[in-house]
Design a protein around this motif. Structure first.
Motif, short mmCIF file in Angstrom:
data_model
loop_
_atom_site.label_atom_id
_atom_site.label_comp_id
_atom_site.label_asym_id
_atom_site.label_seq_id
_atom_site.Cartn_x
_atom_site.Cartn_y
_atom_site.Cartn_z
N ILE A 302 0.87 -1.18 0.00
CA ILE A 302 0.00 0.00 0.00
C ILE A 302 0.90 1.23 0.00
N PHE A 304 1.66 5.42 -0.47
CA PHE A 304 1.10 6.75 -0.23
C PHE A 304 1.99 7.81 -0.88
N ILE A 311 -3.66 7.66 -1.01
CA ILE A 311 -3.21 6.33 -1.45
C ILE A 311 -2.96 6.36 -2.95
N SER A 315 -1.66 0.90 -5.34
CA SER A 315 -2.04 0.11 -4.17
C SER A 315 -3.26 -0.76 -4.41
N ARG A 356 -3.18 7.74 7.66
CA ARG A 356 -2.99 6.70 6.65
C ARG A 356 -3.81 5.46 6.96
N VAL A 360 -6.85 3.82 4.54
CA VAL A 360 -6.99 2.42 4.13
C VAL A 360 -8.38 1.91 4.46
#
Length: 406
Positions: A302, A304, A311, A315, A356, A360
């Motif tokens: 994932i 960033f 994101i 990802s 973050r 997600v």
């Protein structure tokens, strides 16, 4: 012949022959559609940044990749900022540390014949460049260069000059390729192999720590000392690490689909991620096994924007695999943990890690329709490092997401 000698010979002949010792094989990194290469870079006076290269179309003629990065910018007053930083000619935005960055999104196509025979390795990317540079490679050296290092112990190589000369060369070299332009904007020299056999090189491959075998070489390129670690695979001799004139690159993570389920004909960078949703084949199984056995799974796929909770579209493959695990195990609830490196203040990193993890969760619930109540979030900033924070590769490994089964 004495009886004792005859007896010894007969006993030896009847004894089973011991099998030769098995040499552990290095994992393969196939050059195929969906191969993703995450590198940590450090340029003098710019600091750390990461790049992501994803191959979106690999066939018997060409290999096409998409490149993305947030490149540190040296300032608005530099008329060459777009060339040096590789980003769009827009006002750069500050990150947590106060430095300014420019977003790079571009494509590169390399001919198969150059992957076999080229001695130019053009590692720089910007949106002002043409997509293809005839006679060059893009993410490593050619089979010819690797074979020369292995058989002769040395190989000739050309790479871009640094600074403004290199930036201009990347632009002019593609538009007006000529011996005069190349000699002014490329540094060349000879690399010599250091060890007599391949050396181990640590990376994360499909989210698992492994050791790949590399050829280690040193030399002089132009006026600058150079050192390279090259994947010992003629089919895909990636540059795993290099250091030239104070600039450094190191591959941190590699991933590839075990079964390519798609092809792509997209016309531009924005379409590059669309067919890649199935590119994390096997990741769901690993995540599920980790959670079932240990109650925790480390996720490196994932990505960033630098110092941001936005994101990246690269990802999507891993997000889809996490969603698959949750659908397959409807009784599981997960806590999404965010972790950062030590760049920036403790308070800023703690806030970033929390944002973050929340991003997600938002992606899983909004795009993959996972129930809100099944996901919790938390952030730990830089307080739980997995690696050292005094190296760029260690900092890259500390930037991660972890899933914990509730």
């Amino acid at each position: 012949m004495p009886k004792s000698i005859i007896t010894t010979i007969l006993i030896a002949a009847l004894m089973p022959i011991a099998a030769p010792a098995q040499v552990p094989s290095s994992p393969r990194v196939p050059l195929r559609t969906g191969l993703t290469i995450v590198t940590a870079l450090n340029q003098p006076e710019q600091g750390d940044y990461e790049s992501i290269k994803r191959f979106v179309d690999v066939n018997d003629k060409t290999a096409r990749l998409r490149y993305s990065a947030e490149v540190p910018d040296s300032g608005d007053d530099n008329p060459f900022a777009g060339l040096l930083g590789g980003g769009r000619q827009t006002k750069p935005s500050p990150d947590l540390t106060g430095r300014k960055t420019r977003t790079v999104n571009t494509m590169r196509t390399v001919n198969r014949v150059d992957l076999e025979n080229a001695t130019d390795y053009r590692w720089n990317y910007n949106e002002q460049q043409p997509e293809a540079f005839a006679g060059s490679t893009a993410v490593g050296v050619s089979r010819k260069v690797l074979n020369a290092l292995k058989t002769k112990g040395e190989a000739d190589l050309r790479v871009p000059e640094g600074g403004i000369a290199g930036a201009l060369g990347s632009l002019l070299g593609g538009l007006f390729s000529s011996p005069e332009v190349d000699s002014a904007t490329m540094r060349q020299g000879t690399l010599k192999r250091v060890e007599g056999k391949p050396v181990p090189f640590k990376v994360i491959l499909n989210d698992e720590p492994v050791e790949l075998m590399a050829i280690h070489a040193r030399g002089q390129l132009g006026e600058d000392p150079a050192e390279f670690w090259i994947l010992d695979d003629g089919d895909n001799p990636l540059a795993l690490k290099w250091e030239v004139a104070g600039a450094r690159l190191q591959v941190i993570r590699l991933s590839y689909p075990e079964n390519v389920l798609f092809t792509t004909k997209e016309a531009g960078p924005a379409a590059a991620a669309a067919p890649a949703v199935n590119a994390a084949a096997g990741t769901a199984k690993r995540i599920e096994e980790d959670l079932a056995k240990d109650g925790r799974s480390i996720i490196y796929g994932i990505y960033f924007d630098f110092a941001s909770d936005r994101i990246k579209e690269e990802s999507e493959p891993v997000l889809s695999e996490i969603a698959q695990v949750l659908r397959t195990n409807p009784t599981w609830n997960l806590n999404v943990e965010g972790h950062t490196d030590s760049i920036g203040s403790d308070a800023d990193n703690l806030d970033l890690s929390r944002r973050r993890s929340a991003a997600v969760k938002q992606a899983l619930t909004a795009r993959y329709k996972i129930e809100l109540k099944r996901l919790q979030t938390s952030g730990y900033g830089e307080s739980r490092p997995k690696d050292r924070n005094d190296t760029m590769e260690g900092r890259a490994r500390n930037r991660r997401v972890e899933l914990v089964k509730g």
